[in-house]
Design an enzyme around this catalytic site. Structure first.
Site, PDB file in Angstrom:
ATOM      1  CB  SER A  43       9.500   8.531  47.290  1.00  0.00           C
ATOM      2  OG  SER A  43       9.059  10.169  48.065  1.00  0.00           O
ATOM      3  CE1 TYR A  45       3.922   8.730  48.548  1.00  0.00           C
ATOM      4  CE2 TYR A  45       5.894   9.265  49.368  1.00  0.00           C
ATOM      5  CZ  TYR A  45       4.636   8.883  48.450  1.00  0.00           C
ATOM      6  OH  TYR A  45       5.014   9.457  46.888  1.00  0.00           O
TER       7      TYR A  45
HETATM    8  P1  NAI Z   1      -0.771  11.649  40.372  1.00  0.00           P
HETATM    9  O1  NAI Z   1      -2.310  11.638  42.018  1.00  0.00           O
HETATM   10  O2  NAI Z   1      -0.884  12.587  39.442  1.00  0.00           O
HETATM   11  O3  NAI Z   1      -0.978   9.974  39.906  1.00  0.00           O
HETATM   12  C1  NAI Z   1      -1.149   8.824  40.053  1.00  0.00           C
HETATM   13  C2  NAI Z   1      -1.878   8.698  39.071  1.00  0.00           C
HETATM   14  O4  NAI Z   1      -2.307   6.895  39.976  1.00  0.00           O
HETATM   15  C3  NAI Z   1      -3.355   8.672  38.600  1.00  0.00           C
HETATM   16  O5  NAI Z   1      -3.415   8.810  37.013  1.00  0.00           O
HETATM   17  C4  NAI Z   1      -4.208   7.380  39.670  1.00  0.00           C
HETATM   18  O6  NAI Z   1      -5.734   7.240  39.268  1.00  0.00           O
HETATM   19  C5  NAI Z   1      -3.389   6.197  39.650  1.00  0.00           C
HETATM   20  N1  NAI Z   1      -3.782   5.468  40.778  1.00  0.00           N
HETATM   21  C6  NAI Z   1      -4.209   5.680  42.193  1.00  0.00           C
HETATM   22  N2  NAI Z   1      -4.479   4.092  42.023  1.00  0.00           N
HETATM   23  C7  NAI Z   1      -4.338   3.214  41.545  1.00  0.00           C
HETATM   24  C8  NAI Z   1      -4.466   1.748  41.450  1.00  0.00           C
HETATM   25  N3  NAI Z   1      -5.077   1.661  42.667  1.00  0.00           N
HETATM   26  N4  NAI Z   1      -4.357   1.634  40.521  1.00  0.00           N
HETATM   27  C9  NAI Z   1      -3.865   1.904  38.958  1.00  0.00           C
HETATM   28  N5  NAI Z   1      -3.636   3.115  39.091  1.00  0.00           N
HETATM   29  C10 NAI Z   1      -3.920   3.854  40.113  1.00  0.00           C
HETATM   30  O7  NAI Z   1       0.590  11.437  41.350  1.00  0.00           O
HETATM   31  P2  NAI Z   1       1.545  11.498  40.814  1.00  0.00           P
HETATM   32  O8  NAI Z   1       2.533  12.516  42.286  1.00  0.00           O
HETATM   33  O9  NAI Z   1       2.187  11.115  39.568  1.00  0.00           O
HETATM   34  O10 NAI Z   1       2.384   9.853  41.569  1.00  0.00           O
HETATM   35  C11 NAI Z   1       3.140   8.848  40.690  1.00  0.00           C
HETATM   36  C12 NAI Z   1       4.027   8.524  41.714  1.00  0.00           C
HETATM   37  O11 NAI Z   1       4.880   9.512  41.958  1.00  0.00           O
HETATM   38  C13 NAI Z   1       3.370   7.604  42.839  1.00  0.00           C
HETATM   39  O12 NAI Z   1       3.781   6.279  43.425  1.00  0.00           O
HETATM   40  C14 NAI Z   1       4.270   8.580  43.470  1.00  0.00           C
HETATM   41  O13 NAI Z   1       3.842   7.917  45.442  1.00  0.00           O
HETATM   42  C15 NAI Z   1       5.204   8.845  43.174  1.00  0.00           C
HETATM   43  N6  NAI Z   1       6.007  10.235  43.751  1.00  0.00           N
HETATM   44  C16 NAI Z   1       5.364  11.557  43.320  1.00  0.00           C
HETATM   45  C17 NAI Z   1       6.187  12.118  44.052  1.00  0.00           C
HETATM   46  C18 NAI Z   1       5.455  14.229  43.760  1.00  0.00           C
HETATM   47  O14 NAI Z   1       6.517  14.906  44.554  1.00  0.00           O
HETATM   48  N7  NAI Z   1       3.859  14.028  43.310  1.00  0.00           N
HETATM   49  C19 NAI Z   1       7.346  12.751  44.668  1.00  0.00           C
HETATM   50  C20 NAI Z   1       7.763  11.518  44.801  1.00  0.00           C
HETATM   51  C21 NAI Z   1       7.157   9.836  44.847  1.00  0.00           C
END
Ligand code: NAI
Length: 274
Positions: A141, A154
């Site tokens: 991130s 985070y």
């Molecule tokens: P999201 O909430 O759409 O997707 C995250 C997914 O991870 C979900 O499907 C959830 O069920 C799964 N998850 C959560 N805990 C889990 C666990 N213990 N075991 C297995 N699966 C698990 O969120 P997003 O935004 O797509 O996030 C994906 C990655 O991107 C994360 O690591 C987040 O920190 C990173 N990120 C996101 C940004 C954003 O602006 N959306 C910016 C920078 C990084």
């Protein structure tokens, strides 16, 4: 260009939603076989079913070593190996003043965002080292490179992901295994929608909020970091390891700070003769 990942086998954690789902679709469209790993069974299984015979879903919690090992083992048993590991699963985690942050919330956040990445790298390396090739990717991130862009736990975890990427890359290079990360800026997903609007499904409201603070004036879509991951995944990046690629619309340039001139050219602070 298509088929950039033809015959490659990929595991993506957190692939039922957001950036992970966008990456699964893009990598699959580029010819990869994908293992979609997530805690959310409904959307994860539905995505795998939509993608067809080159996709599998596995329910996995990235904080569980046996679950992460099972994801890698499924890639090997279903598709014959593992070429690319994408450690993407995440949550926002503990939010609030540091003096009030409960230890349990801190530990839970670090377990998902950092220990989950460690387990992904560990088990990917287990099968990639004997094959002497592979690409391990993690989703960090902008908060992994600067303070003040996310909550404390985070931010600490994402800095850890950037550091672990370099550390693992330095060990695994001798086996031909590359380790890199992508650092997305604000991207419209359920995670950011929950944080910014309180409603994980309010993607339009989230898009407007993010775009308003973006130097390029656009909010990230899941495909944006996915294209960065695609580059690092494929052989075009064979000379790249230990790198964290920013995909952030210029957020970390400080480009949202108002310009400190009005088009006027001058030298400030030059000594004057007296
Ligand atoms: P999201 O909430 O759409 O997707 C995250 C997914 O991870 C979900 O499907 C959830 O069920 C799964 N998850 C959560 N805990 C889990 C666990 N213990 N075991 C297995 N699966 C698990 O969120 P997003 O935004 O797509 O996030 C994906 C990655 O991107 C994360 O690591 C987040 O920190 C990173 N990120 C996101 C940004 C954003 O602006 N959306 C910016 C920078 C990084």
């Amino acid at each position: 260009m298509t088929d950039r990942l033809k015959d490659k086998v990929v595991v993506i954690t957190g692939a039922a939603s957001g950036i992970g789902a966008g990456t699964a679709k893009l990598f699959h469209a580029q010819g990869a076989c994908v293992v979609i790993a997530d805690l959310q069974e409904g959307p994860g299984a539905a995505l795998a079913q939509n993608l067809g015979s080159r996709a599998r879903f596995i329910r996995a919690d990235v904080t569980s070593e046996s679950d992460v090992a099972a994801c890698v083992d499924l890639a090997v048993s279903a598709f014959g190996g593992l070429d690319v590991m994408v450690n993407n699963a995440g949550i926002i985690g503990a939010v609030g003043p540091i003096a009030d942050t409960p230890l349990d919330d801190w530990n839970r956040t670090l377990a998902i965002l950092l220990t989950g990445v460690f387990l992904g790298i560990k088990h990917a390396a287990r099968v990639m080292i004997p094959r002497r090739r592979g690409s391990i990717l993690s989703v960090a991130s902008t908060a992994g490179l600067m303070g003040g862009l996310g909550p404390h736990a985070y931010t600490a975890a994402k800095h850890g992901v950037v550091g672990l990427t370099k550390s693992a890359a330095s060990e695994l290079a001798q086996y031909g295994v590359r380790v890199n990360a992508v650092a997305p800026g604000n991207t419209v997903t359920a995670m950011t929608a929950s944080l910014l609007t309180g409603d994980p499904s309010d993607h339009e409201g989230t898009r407007q909020r993010i775009a308003a603070g973006s130097p390029l004036g656009i909010a990230g879509a899941p495909e944006d970091p996915a294209y960065g991951l695609l580059y690092l995944a494929c052989d075009e990046a064979r000379f790249v390891t230990g790198h964290t690629l920013l995909v952030d619309a210029g957020q970390t340039t400080g480009g949202t700070i108002p310009a400190f001139h009005n088009g006027e050219v001058r030298l400030i602070g030059a000594p004057t003769a007296s």
